[in-house]
Write a protein that holds these residues in place. Structure first.
Motif, PDB file in Angstrom:
ATOM      1  N   LEU A 254     -29.831 -68.672  33.752  1.00 55.11           N
ATOM      2  CA  LEU A 254     -28.388 -68.739  33.087  1.00 55.11           C
ATOM      3  C   LEU A 254     -27.619 -67.475  33.344  1.00 55.11           C
ATOM      4  O   LEU A 254     -26.305 -67.509  33.177  1.00 55.11           O
ATOM      5  CB  LEU A 254     -28.606 -68.690  31.419  1.00 55.11           C
ATOM      6  CG  LEU A 254     -29.297 -70.112  31.119  1.00 55.11           C
ATOM      7  CD1 LEU A 254     -29.671 -70.064  29.507  1.00 55.11           C
ATOM      8  CD2 LEU A 254     -28.384 -71.557  31.346  1.00 55.11           C
ATOM      9  N   ASP A 255     -28.481 -66.512  33.664  1.00 59.19           N
ATOM     10  CA  ASP A 255     -27.570 -64.887  33.876  1.00 59.19           C
ATOM     11  C   ASP A 255     -26.536 -65.249  34.999  1.00 59.19           C
ATOM     12  O   ASP A 255     -25.636 -64.596  35.191  1.00 59.19           O
ATOM     13  CB  ASP A 255     -28.513 -63.999  33.940  1.00 59.19           C
ATOM     14  CG  ASP A 255     -27.960 -62.524  33.544  1.00 59.19           C
ATOM     15  OD1 ASP A 255     -26.722 -62.808  33.233  1.00 59.19           O
ATOM     16  OD2 ASP A 255     -28.575 -61.594  33.921  1.00 59.19           O
ATOM     17  N   THR A 256     -26.941 -65.947  35.969  1.00 59.05           N
ATOM     18  CA  THR A 256     -26.249 -66.234  37.169  1.00 59.05           C
ATOM     19  C   THR A 256     -24.843 -67.001  36.845  1.00 59.05           C
ATOM     20  O   THR A 256     -23.752 -66.858  37.739  1.00 59.05           O
ATOM     21  CB  THR A 256     -26.693 -66.870  38.358  1.00 59.05           C
ATOM     22  OG1 THR A 256     -27.236 -68.345  37.818  1.00 59.05           O
ATOM     23  CG2 THR A 256     -28.005 -66.307  38.570  1.00 59.05           C
ATOM     24  N   GLY A 257     -24.614 -67.721  35.710  1.00 57.42           N
ATOM     25  CA  GLY A 257     -23.468 -68.459  35.679  1.00 57.42           C
ATOM     26  C   GLY A 257     -23.476 -69.798  36.412  1.00 57.42           C
ATOM     27  O   GLY A 257     -22.304 -70.113  36.523  1.00 57.42           O
ATOM     28  N   SER A 258     -24.421 -70.085  37.271  1.00 57.91           N
ATOM     29  CA  SER A 258     -24.117 -71.132  38.074  1.00 57.91           C
ATOM     30  C   SER A 258     -24.612 -72.489  37.316  1.00 57.91           C
ATOM     31  O   SER A 258     -25.597 -72.375  36.646  1.00 57.91           O
ATOM     32  CB  SER A 258     -25.241 -70.874  39.443  1.00 57.91           C
ATOM     33  OG  SER A 258     -25.683 -72.246  39.967  1.00 57.91           O
TER      34      SER A 258
ATOM     35  N   LEU B 141     -24.691 -64.373  28.470  1.00 59.25           N
ATOM     36  CA  LEU B 141     -25.316 -64.327  29.950  1.00 59.25           C
ATOM     37  C   LEU B 141     -24.007 -65.237  30.822  1.00 59.25           C
ATOM     38  O   LEU B 141     -23.123 -65.813  30.105  1.00 59.25           O
ATOM     39  CB  LEU B 141     -26.556 -64.896  30.320  1.00 59.25           C
ATOM     40  CG  LEU B 141     -27.705 -64.260  29.499  1.00 59.25           C
ATOM     41  CD1 LEU B 141     -29.045 -64.923  29.882  1.00 59.25           C
ATOM     42  CD2 LEU B 141     -27.669 -62.796  29.917  1.00 59.25           C
TER      43      LEU B 141
ATOM     44  N   THR C 267     -26.897 -59.462  34.831  1.00 58.12           N
ATOM     45  CA  THR C 267     -26.925 -58.276  34.143  1.00 58.12           C
ATOM     46  C   THR C 267     -28.780 -57.462  34.402  1.00 58.12           C
ATOM     47  O   THR C 267     -29.410 -58.499  35.203  1.00 58.12           O
ATOM     48  CB  THR C 267     -26.645 -58.192  32.771  1.00 58.12           C
ATOM     49  OG1 THR C 267     -27.657 -59.524  32.245  1.00 58.12           O
ATOM     50  CG2 THR C 267     -25.564 -58.497  32.508  1.00 58.12           C
TER      51      THR C 267
ATOM     52  N   THR D 114     -22.833 -59.759  45.538  1.00 58.13           N
ATOM     53  CA  THR D 114     -21.794 -60.893  46.151  1.00 58.13           C
ATOM     54  C   THR D 114     -21.433 -61.781  44.786  1.00 58.13           C
ATOM     55  O   THR D 114     -22.085 -61.408  43.556  1.00 58.13           O
ATOM     56  CB  THR D 114     -22.196 -61.904  47.021  1.00 58.13           C
ATOM     57  OG1 THR D 114     -23.394 -62.603  46.746  1.00 58.13           O
ATOM     58  CG2 THR D 114     -22.711 -60.871  48.286  1.00 58.13           C
TER      59      THR D 114
ATOM     60  N   GLN E 229     -19.703 -73.549  34.591  1.00 60.53           N
ATOM     61  CA  GLN E 229     -21.089 -73.356  34.217  1.00 60.53           C
ATOM     62  C   GLN E 229     -21.739 -74.195  33.245  1.00 60.53           C
ATOM     63  O   GLN E 229     -21.048 -74.888  32.353  1.00 60.53           O
ATOM     64  CB  GLN E 229     -20.923 -71.778  33.135  1.00 60.53           C
ATOM     65  CG  GLN E 229     -20.601 -70.682  34.184  1.00 60.53           C
ATOM     66  CD  GLN E 229     -20.345 -69.534  33.342  1.00 60.53           C
ATOM     67  OE1 GLN E 229     -21.258 -68.823  32.776  1.00 60.53           O
ATOM     68  NE2 GLN E 229     -19.103 -69.192  32.741  1.00 60.53           N
TER      69      GLN E 229
ATOM     70  N   PHE F  31     -27.735 -59.530  44.966  1.00 60.39           N
ATOM     71  CA  PHE F  31     -27.265 -59.703  43.507  1.00 60.39           C
ATOM     72  C   PHE F  31     -26.037 -60.237  43.203  1.00 60.39           C
ATOM     73  O   PHE F  31     -24.849 -59.785  43.938  1.00 60.39           O
ATOM     74  CB  PHE F  31     -27.530 -58.555  42.793  1.00 60.39           C
ATOM     75  CG  PHE F  31     -28.943 -57.837  42.730  1.00 60.39           C
ATOM     76  CD1 PHE F  31     -29.922 -58.760  41.757  1.00 60.39           C
ATOM     77  CD2 PHE F  31     -29.225 -56.787  43.254  1.00 60.39           C
ATOM     78  CE1 PHE F  31     -31.327 -57.992  41.931  1.00 60.39           C
ATOM     79  CE2 PHE F  31     -30.557 -56.281  43.376  1.00 60.39           C
ATOM     80  CZ  PHE F  31     -31.631 -56.989  42.678  1.00 60.39           C
ATOM     81  N   SER F  32     -26.078 -61.112  42.208  1.00 63.05           N
ATOM     82  CA  SER F  32     -24.624 -61.785  42.167  1.00 63.05           C
ATOM     83  C   SER F  32     -23.870 -60.783  41.050  1.00 63.05           C
ATOM     84  O   SER F  32     -24.387 -60.101  40.256  1.00 63.05           O
ATOM     85  CB  SER F  32     -24.858 -63.188  41.211  1.00 63.05           C
ATOM     86  OG  SER F  32     -23.615 -63.277  40.593  1.00 63.05           O
ATOM     87  N   ARG F  33     -22.589 -60.705  41.097  1.00 67.64           N
ATOM     88  CA  ARG F  33     -21.522 -59.925  40.327  1.00 67.64           C
ATOM     89  C   ARG F  33     -21.948 -60.186  38.856  1.00 67.64           C
ATOM     90  O   ARG F  33     -21.632 -59.277  38.059  1.00 67.64           O
ATOM     91  CB  ARG F  33     -20.200 -60.115  40.799  1.00 67.64           C
ATOM     92  CG  ARG F  33     -20.181 -59.141  41.753  1.00 67.64           C
ATOM     93  CD  ARG F  33     -18.466 -58.912  42.001  1.00 67.64           C
ATOM     94  NE  ARG F  33     -18.234 -58.212  43.433  1.00 67.64           N
ATOM     95  CZ  ARG F  33     -17.981 -59.100  44.427  1.00 67.64           C
ATOM     96  NH1 ARG F  33     -17.911 -60.400  44.222  1.00 67.64           N
ATOM     97  NH2 ARG F  33     -18.223 -58.777  45.664  1.00 67.64           N
ATOM     98  N   THR F  34     -22.152 -61.446  38.437  1.00 67.69           N
ATOM     99  CA  THR F  34     -22.092 -61.688  37.090  1.00 67.69           C
ATOM    100  C   THR F  34     -23.419 -61.286  36.460  1.00 67.69           C
ATOM    101  O   THR F  34     -23.572 -61.306  34.925  1.00 67.69           O
ATOM    102  CB  THR F  34     -22.093 -63.180  36.798  1.00 67.69           C
ATOM    103  OG1 THR F  34     -22.961 -63.974  37.433  1.00 67.69           O
ATOM    104  CG2 THR F  34     -20.837 -63.760  37.434  1.00 67.69           C
TER     105      THR F  34
END
Lengths: 303, 667
Positions: A115-119, B460, A60, B560, B575, A55-58
């Motif tokens: 969008l939750d990943t912020g990538s 998010l 939820t 990570t 982003q 899981f990515s830290r960003t």
């Protein structure tokens, strides 16, 4: 009766990954390769279910809920669809509206999880997904209204079991337009070529695969299965319109349905083998064209 | 004694009492020097009054007979002042009173006495006045009384909007709002004068009693559409709406958007009911304006970057959806199609209630977000679900509900509009109404873009601008109203038949449809099955979630960074922002007139530093309305000499006008 429902549920739950296998086998055949085994998607799913998760830290809880809600909404939607001549497990007036909106719910959570990943990649995919879906939505409703008027009913089961070869003879032009529009919608909704290439992950024209980049292990397995189920469900609608073979025997009907689905999978495989992916700017134009096709179908049946 | 008891149990008297209490709730605070106790007192009074009024409204919906209260007032010409409440008023009163409690509790923390010692008293007082005047519009049965209440409503909301009056943007929004609302009131003067000429009294005529013909009826209908429609924000009379809703304090925006817009619709619905027969074009006009508002409103919302402007533009969309329902019903009334009448009205009324639940929820949530970030620009936000762990799920429910997704309440209302379209598609010889279905689907798709963008960008990912992370979670006074509204959305959504029970008496009474016919018509809408499917959906989600948790626990877990596709130094600024999220869609519409961005021109091998600006544009206001007004200003400049700005001159003008009118009438 109970045996029939059991068979219905079994086919509904077990067959979807097989379609992916058939598509991949077809594409391999076109490319002159042997290709992965037909059952490879099942092996993939089984392996993913045993894998660990990253899981990515960003992220939820939205990221974790995304796959669960997507699969749940797709599963409930799949119960509303008749398979071949067999009525849907749940059927009531206006179920087509709920059907469309359940996919909306799934889309909301898939894109939010992205969008939750912020990538930036996943944001890109999510933006494309919602934009193209918004253009497909009117097509689906034009098709539904046209079918409702032709079959004089408000349930998916009656609307989709109504088409037969007699109907094709009487209203061939309408059916052709509907099938054409539906096929485009099917490819777009399931992110197949020419809209999206399910084999690439990192190209900037990606839609579905790029949205789920950060999902791993069992969650990714759930996503892959939900995507296969969606292809199966929309494929079942297509098959009911395009290949309305009807026999008296329920078991032959099942065999016909399964064969129809394989034919659809081969068709998708052929399309993917002979076509290239469209440029991104062309996709909306094709989707709007599909909407207009379906609107023409409605005009033809209304006049 | 008997009289007092009679008043105490009469539902209309309860409602009137509640209105009086709410209107005066802010008054004690004005006389208490210390800031604070007055605000708390007004919250207690408002909650008690809301409960009193809601019991009254529920009893009227339950079939209690409504009494008319006739007051002789000493104003000449204007006929006695009549107050009453029928199911239609009660339906609008319910969300109004709920929002009254919610916004007053919320205001306790949002405009807290300790942080805003100067403005807290006036905001409390004018909020009460705004609520009471809106409710008075609903119970007024006399055109002049309605206009009084209407003006108090317009002015008190304007004063609330001007709370932050030093801000230039607020000043502009306030001026536009004031001009629009008074233009609308002018149309209402025309409307009620003509109505008096038709019915002979300023008292409202009985339902379906006027047989107006000729040219008067179209003028009355258009005046109602302009006057009330301007308040409702129906396109193209929406120009004041985004600015006003964005710049008011959040709990006032909630009232303006959730309730005040509906008061405008109430006006149209009420006036239409006076006539036996309406021209068919009026139904089609409302339907077309509804479609235009719905599609254009949500397209505007998709392109916005300001949190509250997005919500405001989406209000235009929702008003459009309600107008579509209303238009379907009017078309049905004139073509004798009871099915369209019932489904159109049920859809419209349900959406009125639903929008009055989820839009205040979202506006109240926006207040929490603004407190926590200090900005309204969503492109600077991100990752707030970690700093606002309680607000985030509440806001998510609001977003899902406003997209019309099951299992929430927005879906139930839209379902009836779809049923109107599909039934028309099946049975009508020329099913024009059936084309509503794809349009609603398009609007739904666009709403999904807008609200995924809104929720995703705000809550998010990670904060895009480190400076926009100053505050934390809201105090409970702000959370409790949001929890209440969220629960209302969930309950009315999952248990779909609840809303129908609420709306049924209104439709039966308003459209004069027999109860049996109503029940037979709506019985084709499977609300019971929908409730079961909603339960099934929630159950399946739960099962998948639990089994997924179980499977995940058995294998190793790792945490990570987000995978940067091989790039090792991802930054928060990489982003996707809200603007980039919607740019794909807004790009499709670029042919219809630029995006308003000012791009830098780069020249040479080593271009100098350049600027990029992306200002908020209000195209209709800036490109059409203001040039017209400037032209009018140029033509009428000579009249300005009469505008001295001294009060006594204006009183003289009024006297002179009355004198001339008196001479004219005695001629």
């Amino acid at each position: 009766m109970i045996a029939s429902i059991l068979l219905h549920v079994l086919i509904l739950l077990l067959m979807p990954p097989l379609l992916l296998g058939v598509i991949n086998k077809t594409k391999a055949g076109f490319a002159g390769r042997l290709g992965a085994p037909l059952l490879q998607p099942y092996y993939d799913l089984a392996r993913l279910m045993r894998k660990g998760s990253v899981f990515s830290r960003t992220t939820t809880w939205v990221f974790r809920a995304g796959p669960a809600v997507t699969l749940a909404a797709t599963l409930v939607a799949s119960l509303l669809i008749p398979l071949g001549n067999h009525p849907a497990i749940i059927s009531f007036n206006g179920d087509m509206i709920l059907f469309a909106y359940l996919f909306g719910l799934a889309r909301f959570f898939t894109t939010s999880a992205a969008l939750d990943t912020g990538s930036s990649f996943e944001g890109m995919g999510a933006a494309r997904e919602v934009t193209f879906a918004c253009l497909v939505e009117p097509t689906m409703f034009f098709i539904m209204v046209t079918l409702a008027r032709m079959s004089k009913s408000l349930t998916l089961t009656q609307m989709l079991t109504y088409p037969s070869f007699d109907v094709w003879f009487v209203a061939g032009a309408t059916m052709l337009l509907l099938v054409g529009a539906l096929f485009i919608a099917l490819l777009a909704e399931n992110c197949r070529i020419p809209f999206d290439d399910p084999n690439t992950h990192l190209e900037l024209t990606m839609i579905h695969e790029v949205m789920v980049l950060d999902h791993s292990g069992p969650a990714f397995g759930i996503i892959l299965y939900a995507a296969a189920l969606k292809l199966f469900v929309l494929g079942a609608i297509f098959v009911n319109l395009a290949l309305p073979f009807k026999t008296g025997n329920p078991f032959i009907n099942w065999a016909v349905f399964v064969a129809d689905m394989f034919m659809l999978a081969v068709l998708i495989g052929v399309v993917e083998s002979v076509m290239a992916r469209l440029r991104l700017v062309r996709i909306p134009q094709l989707l709007v064209a599909a909407t207009i096709l379906s609107a023409f179908a409605m005009l033809l049946i209304v006049r | 004694m008997i009289f007092v008891w009679h008043i105490a149990v009469d539902p209309v008297a309860n409602i009137l009492g509640a209105i009086l209490l709410i209107g005066l709730s802010g008054l004690p605070g004005l006389f208490i020097k210390r800031p604070g106790p007055g605000q708390k007192m007004s919250v207690v009074i408002t909650i008690c009054a809301s409960i009193l009024g809601m019991t009254g409204a529920m009893r009227i919906l339950g079939g209690a007979p409504s009494v008319n209260y006739l007051l002789e007032w000493p104003i000449p010409f204007f006929d006695p002042c009549m107050l009453s409440a029928d199911p239609l008023s009660a339906l609008f009163l319910l969300p109004l009173l709920l929002s009254a409690s919610c916004s007053s509790i919320y205001g306790l923390a949002y405009i807290s006495a300790s942080e805003h010692p100067g403005t807290e008293k006036q905001v409390t007082f004018f909020s009460g006045l705004l609520l009471a005047s809106m409710a008075s519009v609903l119970v007024a049965r006399n055109g002049v009384l309605l206009l009084f209440a209407w003006e108090i409503m317009a002015l008190s909301s304007w004063l609330l909007l001007m709370t932050n009056k030093k801000d230039a943007e607020v000043q502009r929004a306030g001026m536009v709002y004031l001009l629009c609302t008074h233009t609308g009131t002018m149309a209402l003067f025309v409307l009620f004068s003509l109505l008096r000429a038709e019915s002979g009294s300023f008292l409202f005529p009985a339902i379906h009693s006027l047989t107006t013909g000729g040219l008067t009826l179209p003028i009355i209908l258009l005046a109602a559409l302009i006057g009330f429609g301007a308040k409702a924000g129906i396109m193209p009379m929406h120009i004041w709406l985004p600015g006003a809703h964005a710049n008011a304090p959040s709990h006032v925006s909630a009232l303006m958007s959730g309730i005040m817009l509906k008061i405008g619709l109430y006006g149209i619905i009420r006036v239409v009911s006076f006539f036996v027969e309406l021209p068919l074009w009026f139904g089609w006009l409302i339907l077309s304006l509804g479609i235009i508002s719905a599609v254009t409103g949500i397209v505007m919302a998709t392109a916005q970057r300001d949190l509250k402007r997005i919500l405001a533009c989406s209000s235009i969309e929702n008003i459009g959806i309600i107008s579509i329902g209303l238009g379907i019903a009017l078309v049905g009334m004139q073509s004798g199609n009871r099915l369209l009448v019932v489904f159109g009205l049920v859809g419209a009324f349900m959406h009125i209630i639903n929008h009055a639940l989820f839009k205040p929820l979202l506006f109240l949530g926006s207040g929490v977000i603004i407190h926590a970030t200090g900005t309204r620009q969503i492109d600077r936000m991100g990752g707030l679900s970690i700093t606002l762990p309680r607000t985030a799920p509440l806001f998510l429910v609001g977003c899902l509900a406003i997209c019309g997704l099951p299992p929430l309440n927005g879906f139930v209302g839209e379902l009836f509009l779809y049923f109107a379209a599909f039934s028309n598609g099946i049975s009508a010889p020329l099913p024009v109404v059936a084309f509503i279905a794809p349009i609603l689907a398009l609007v739904g798709g666009l709403a999904l873009i807008t609200f995924v963008k809104l929720y995703g960008t705000i809550f998010l990912g990670t904060a895009r601008d480190a400076s926009a992370t100053k505050g934390g979670e809201a105090p409970f006074a702000m959370l409790i109203p949001m929890i209440l509204l969220t629960l209302a959305c969930l309950i009315t959504g999952v248990f779909a038949p609840l809303l129908l029970n609420l709306v049924e008496p209104v439709v039966v009474d308003y459209a004069a449809v027999p109860v049996e016919l109503f029940e037979r018509l709506v019985s084709i809408v499977p609300l019971q099955q929908l409730t079961m499917i909603n339960g099934l959906l929630l159950l399946v989600i739960l099962v998948i979630w639990v089994s997924w948790r179980f499977i995940v626990q058995r294998a190793p877990l790792a945490t990570t960074e987000t995978w940067g596709c091989g790039y090792l130094l991802p930054s928060r600024r990489m982003q996707y922002t809200g603007s980039s999220f919607s740019s794909l869609f807004t790009g499709l519409l670029r042919g219809s007139g630029g995006d308003g961005n000012r791009h830098p021109v780069l020249q040479g091998m080593f271009p100098a530093s350049a600027g990029f600006a992306s200002p908020t544009t209000e195209r209709i206001l800036d490109k059409i309305i203001i040039p017209i007004l400037l032209g009018a200003d140029w033509c009428l400049a000579w009249l300005r000499r009469t505008q001295s700005g001294h009060l006594h001159f204006y009183i003289l003008y009024i006297f002179a006008t009355l004198f001339v009118l008196m001479l004219w009438s005695h001629q």
